[in-house]
Design a protein around this motif. Structure first.
Motif, mmCIF file in Angstrom:
data_model
loop_
_atom_site.group_PDB
_atom_site.id
_atom_site.type_symbol
_atom_site.label_atom_id
_atom_site.label_comp_id
_atom_site.label_asym_id
_atom_site.label_seq_id
_atom_site.Cartn_x
_atom_site.Cartn_y
_atom_site.Cartn_z
ATOM 1 N N THR A 56 -28.185 24.982 23.439
ATOM 2 C CA THR A 56 -28.335 24.027 24.203
ATOM 3 C C THR A 56 -29.420 22.813 23.410
ATOM 4 O O THR A 56 -29.896 23.212 22.978
ATOM 5 C CB THR A 56 -29.814 25.306 24.779
ATOM 6 O OG1 THR A 56 -30.094 26.328 25.681
ATOM 7 C CG2 THR A 56 -30.783 24.222 25.510
ATOM 8 N N LYS A 57 -28.999 21.992 23.516
ATOM 9 C CA LYS A 57 -29.891 20.562 23.393
ATOM 10 C C LYS A 57 -30.171 19.660 24.262
ATOM 11 O O LYS A 57 -31.492 18.454 23.931
ATOM 12 C CB LYS A 57 -28.317 19.774 23.609
ATOM 13 C CG LYS A 57 -27.165 20.476 21.988
ATOM 14 C CD LYS A 57 -26.651 19.620 21.724
ATOM 15 C CE LYS A 57 -24.810 19.819 21.264
ATOM 16 N NZ LYS A 57 -24.798 20.604 22.211
ATOM 17 N N GLY A 58 -30.629 20.020 25.506
ATOM 18 C CA GLY A 58 -31.354 19.148 26.397
ATOM 19 C C GLY A 58 -32.789 19.569 26.043
ATOM 20 O O GLY A 58 -33.513 20.577 25.668
ATOM 21 N N LYS A 59 -33.907 17.944 27.034
ATOM 22 C CA LYS A 59 -35.009 18.108 26.615
ATOM 23 C C LYS A 59 -35.284 19.123 27.648
ATOM 24 O O LYS A 59 -36.571 20.012 27.820
ATOM 25 C CB LYS A 59 -35.714 16.937 27.229
ATOM 26 C CG LYS A 59 -36.951 17.076 27.005
ATOM 27 C CD LYS A 59 -37.750 15.484 27.929
ATOM 28 C CE LYS A 59 -39.227 14.940 27.412
ATOM 29 N NZ LYS A 59 -39.263 14.087 27.930
ATOM 30 N N TYR A 60 -34.406 19.075 28.664
ATOM 31 C CA TYR A 60 -34.906 20.413 30.129
ATOM 32 C C TYR A 60 -33.806 21.441 30.027
ATOM 33 O O TYR A 60 -33.039 21.305 29.341
ATOM 34 C CB TYR A 60 -35.446 19.709 31.501
ATOM 35 C CG TYR A 60 -36.424 18.097 31.473
ATOM 36 C CD1 TYR A 60 -37.515 18.686 31.317
ATOM 37 C CD2 TYR A 60 -35.877 17.047 31.028
ATOM 38 C CE1 TYR A 60 -38.663 17.914 30.305
ATOM 39 C CE2 TYR A 60 -37.551 16.324 31.109
ATOM 40 C CZ TYR A 60 -38.826 16.734 31.324
ATOM 41 O OH TYR A 60 -39.302 15.200 30.855
ATOM 42 N N ILE A 61 -34.472 22.272 31.059
ATOM 43 C CA ILE A 61 -32.957 23.060 30.753
ATOM 44 C C ILE A 61 -33.435 23.939 32.318
ATOM 45 O O ILE A 61 -34.143 23.907 33.520
ATOM 46 C CB ILE A 61 -33.128 24.534 30.096
ATOM 47 C CG1 ILE A 61 -33.306 24.288 28.662
ATOM 48 C CG2 ILE A 61 -32.405 25.143 30.564
ATOM 49 C CD1 ILE A 61 -33.612 25.259 27.217
ATOM 50 N N ALA A 62 -31.971 23.866 33.065
ATOM 51 C CA ALA A 62 -31.793 24.600 34.004
ATOM 52 C C ALA A 62 -31.020 25.636 34.441
ATOM 53 O O ALA A 62 -30.305 25.815 33.487
ATOM 54 C CB ALA A 62 -31.062 23.558 35.158
ATOM 55 N N TRP A 63 -30.846 26.477 35.396
ATOM 56 C CA TRP A 63 -30.596 27.306 35.114
ATOM 57 C C TRP A 63 -29.493 28.023 37.018
ATOM 58 O O TRP A 63 -30.445 27.571 37.516
ATOM 59 C CB TRP A 63 -31.325 29.484 35.148
ATOM 60 C CG TRP A 63 -32.039 29.115 34.207
ATOM 61 C CD1 TRP A 63 -31.610 29.733 32.709
ATOM 62 C CD2 TRP A 63 -33.300 28.730 33.324
ATOM 63 N NE1 TRP A 63 -32.215 29.638 31.475
ATOM 64 C CE2 TRP A 63 -32.839 28.997 31.803
ATOM 65 C CE3 TRP A 63 -34.279 27.611 34.027
ATOM 66 C CZ2 TRP A 63 -34.915 28.857 31.193
ATOM 67 C CZ3 TRP A 63 -35.011 27.433 33.186
ATOM 68 C CH2 TRP A 63 -35.333 27.789 31.969
ATOM 69 N N CYS A 64 -28.479 28.777 36.489
ATOM 70 C CA CYS A 64 -27.178 29.605 37.859
ATOM 71 C C CYS A 64 -26.897 29.752 37.311
ATOM 72 O O CYS A 64 -25.588 29.586 36.247
ATOM 73 C CB CYS A 64 -27.372 27.569 37.888
ATOM 74 S SG CYS A 64 -26.497 27.907 39.540
ATOM 75 N N GLU A 65 -26.724 31.604 37.392
ATOM 76 C CA GLU A 65 -25.056 32.341 37.764
ATOM 77 C C GLU A 65 -24.241 31.800 38.646
ATOM 78 O O GLU A 65 -24.846 30.792 38.720
ATOM 79 C CB GLU A 65 -25.557 33.613 37.575
ATOM 80 C CG GLU A 65 -27.132 34.751 36.524
ATOM 81 C CD GLU A 65 -27.367 36.012 36.436
ATOM 82 O OE1 GLU A 65 -26.483 36.197 37.209
ATOM 83 O OE2 GLU A 65 -28.198 36.005 35.781
ATOM 84 N N CYS A 66 -22.543 32.042 38.166
ATOM 85 C CA CYS A 66 -21.441 31.522 38.182
ATOM 86 C C CYS A 66 -21.067 31.839 39.916
ATOM 87 O O CYS A 66 -20.237 31.778 40.616
ATOM 88 C CB CYS A 66 -20.536 31.800 37.496
ATOM 89 S SG CYS A 66 -20.906 30.488 36.088
ATOM 90 N N ASP A 67 -22.199 32.890 39.894
ATOM 91 C CA ASP A 67 -21.730 33.701 41.655
ATOM 92 C C ASP A 67 -22.580 32.634 42.645
ATOM 93 O O ASP A 67 -22.781 32.256 44.310
ATOM 94 C CB ASP A 67 -22.264 34.628 41.676
ATOM 95 C CG ASP A 67 -23.520 35.832 41.694
ATOM 96 O OD1 ASP A 67 -24.004 34.812 40.474
ATOM 97 O OD2 ASP A 67 -23.508 36.983 41.784
ATOM 98 N N ASP A 68 -23.820 32.384 42.498
ATOM 99 C CA ASP A 68 -24.722 31.408 42.956
ATOM 100 C C ASP A 68 -24.588 29.505 42.965
ATOM 101 O O ASP A 68 -23.393 29.743 42.107
ATOM 102 C CB ASP A 68 -25.866 30.978 42.792
ATOM 103 C CG ASP A 68 -26.491 32.545 42.382
ATOM 104 O OD1 ASP A 68 -26.153 33.419 43.222
ATOM 105 O OD2 ASP A 68 -27.147 33.013 41.946
ATOM 106 N N TYR A 69 -25.129 28.782 43.829
ATOM 107 C CA TYR A 69 -24.135 26.998 43.742
ATOM 108 C C TYR A 69 -25.020 26.215 44.256
ATOM 109 O O TYR A 69 -26.372 27.118 44.970
ATOM 110 C CB TYR A 69 -22.783 27.439 44.792
ATOM 111 C CG TYR A 69 -22.716 27.880 46.125
ATOM 112 C CD1 TYR A 69 -23.206 26.650 46.744
ATOM 113 C CD2 TYR A 69 -22.789 29.011 45.905
ATOM 114 C CE1 TYR A 69 -23.150 27.112 48.528
ATOM 115 C CE2 TYR A 69 -22.907 29.808 47.415
ATOM 116 C CZ TYR A 69 -22.854 28.864 48.633
ATOM 117 O OH TYR A 69 -22.618 29.134 49.988
#
Length: 320
Positions: A92-105
């Motif tokens: 992880t390199k970003g200043k911010y983090i977003a999340w999403c599991e791969c059965d969601d969209y």
């Protein structure tokens, strides 16, 4: 913005395991994002056997600057030792983090841009979460009463006293500060990579911001991790609750005014009586370690007495 313009401003963290029927929809939601900054998507595949790996390789070849998969040679989740979290933290390199599991969209092409704009302009906000739609396995919109109730709880501002009772934030909607994941208290927290733990820590460190826009879809998948590992997840939730209840009392309660502090401690005591009601040993250990909550638990007895009277009255009325 990031001082180093070569780095992505946002790292999206996505977990994949046998998500072949759904993962194209998920990856397309990442690719369609319209931003004025760089972002990357780290997809961790945990030894899928259903074609998920081949789809990931296809997208990585087509969008190499965005889709960056990690392929395991043995399943990491079953180790139950936080390995996946450490691997994702490394990349992880970003200043911010977003999340999403791969059965969601995601369905809003401006999701990341909206959230980053809020975070950049509000330094006290630790994370931004949004509205969402529940869908079935085939992607058809459905209404689930539990998630409808959760949506009604969603607010901006200080949220710890509400979040410690229940997690009403949906992970796929979140974008938050990477810095909070680097704090020692966050790293050392039990279940550090469970979404509830991340959200609780963010709510201790600052404000949360609720964006009502529906930016994504949460799939009700009977084979999903949280459903298939229900017992393990329940045990983790108890451990996370105890950690943050203790951390609040030991360090963060002094940051609140007296009324907010009392309300939060009373709320924690109520939640402890509920979450440990089937395990008296754990309940005794919790209150022995956190004696201050005994006082607030005693205050809660009139609350439970009134509930009991209400139930008896309703039963009496229904029998007439």
């Amino acid at each position: 913005m990031n001082d180093d313009n070569s780095l992505p401003l946002v790292t999206v963290r996505a977990l994949a395991y046998n998500h072949a029927p759904y993962i194209r929809k998920c990856l397309d939601g990442f690719i369609m994002q319209k931003t004025d900054f760089k972002f990357e998507v780290i997809v961790h595949d945990d030894c899928s056997t259903d074609g998920t790996i081949e789809i990931l390789k296809e997208y990585a070849a087509k969008y190499p600057d965005i889709i960056k998969p990690i392929f395991e040679i043995e399943n990491q989740w079953n180790k139950h030792d936080g390995t996946i979290g450490r691997i994702m933290n490394k990349y992880t390199k970003g200043k911010y983090i977003a999340w999403c599991e791969c059965d969601d969209y995601w369905i809003d092409p401006y999701k990341l841009q909206k959230q980053v704009d809020i975070l950049e302009n509000n330094p006290d906000v630790q994370l931004v979460y949004t509205g969402f739609q529940t869908v079935d396995e085939k992607g058809n919109a459905i209404q689930i009463p539990y998630y409808v109730r959760n949506a009604k709880k969603s607010r901006s501002g200080k949220q710890f006293s509400k979040l410690i009772c229940s997690n009403y934030i949906q992970t796929l909607t979140v974008c938050g500060r990477h810095s909070m994941k680097l704090d020692e208290e966050s790293i050392n927290s039990p279940g550090a990579d469970y979404d509830w733990s991340i959200f609780l820590y963010a709510s201790l460190k600052g404000d949360l911001f609720y964006l009502k826009d529906i930016t994504g879809c949460y799939r009700i998948n009977p084979n999903g991790m949280m459903i298939s590992k229900a017992k393990q997840t329940t045990n983790a939730m108890k451990t996370i609750f105890e950690y943050y209840a203790t951390l609040y009392n030991d360090k963060y309660a002094s940051n609140d005014d007296w009324s907010e502090c009392m309300i939060t401690k009373y709320t924690i005591a109520l939640r402890a009586l509920d979450i440990f009601k089937k395990d008296k040993k754990l309940m005794n250990e919790f209150f022995k370690k956190n004696k201050i909550y005994i006082f607030y638990a005693l205050l809660a007895f009139p609350h439970f007495f009134c509930q009991l009277i209400g139930k008896l009255f309703n039963k009496f009325i229904s029998q007439k």
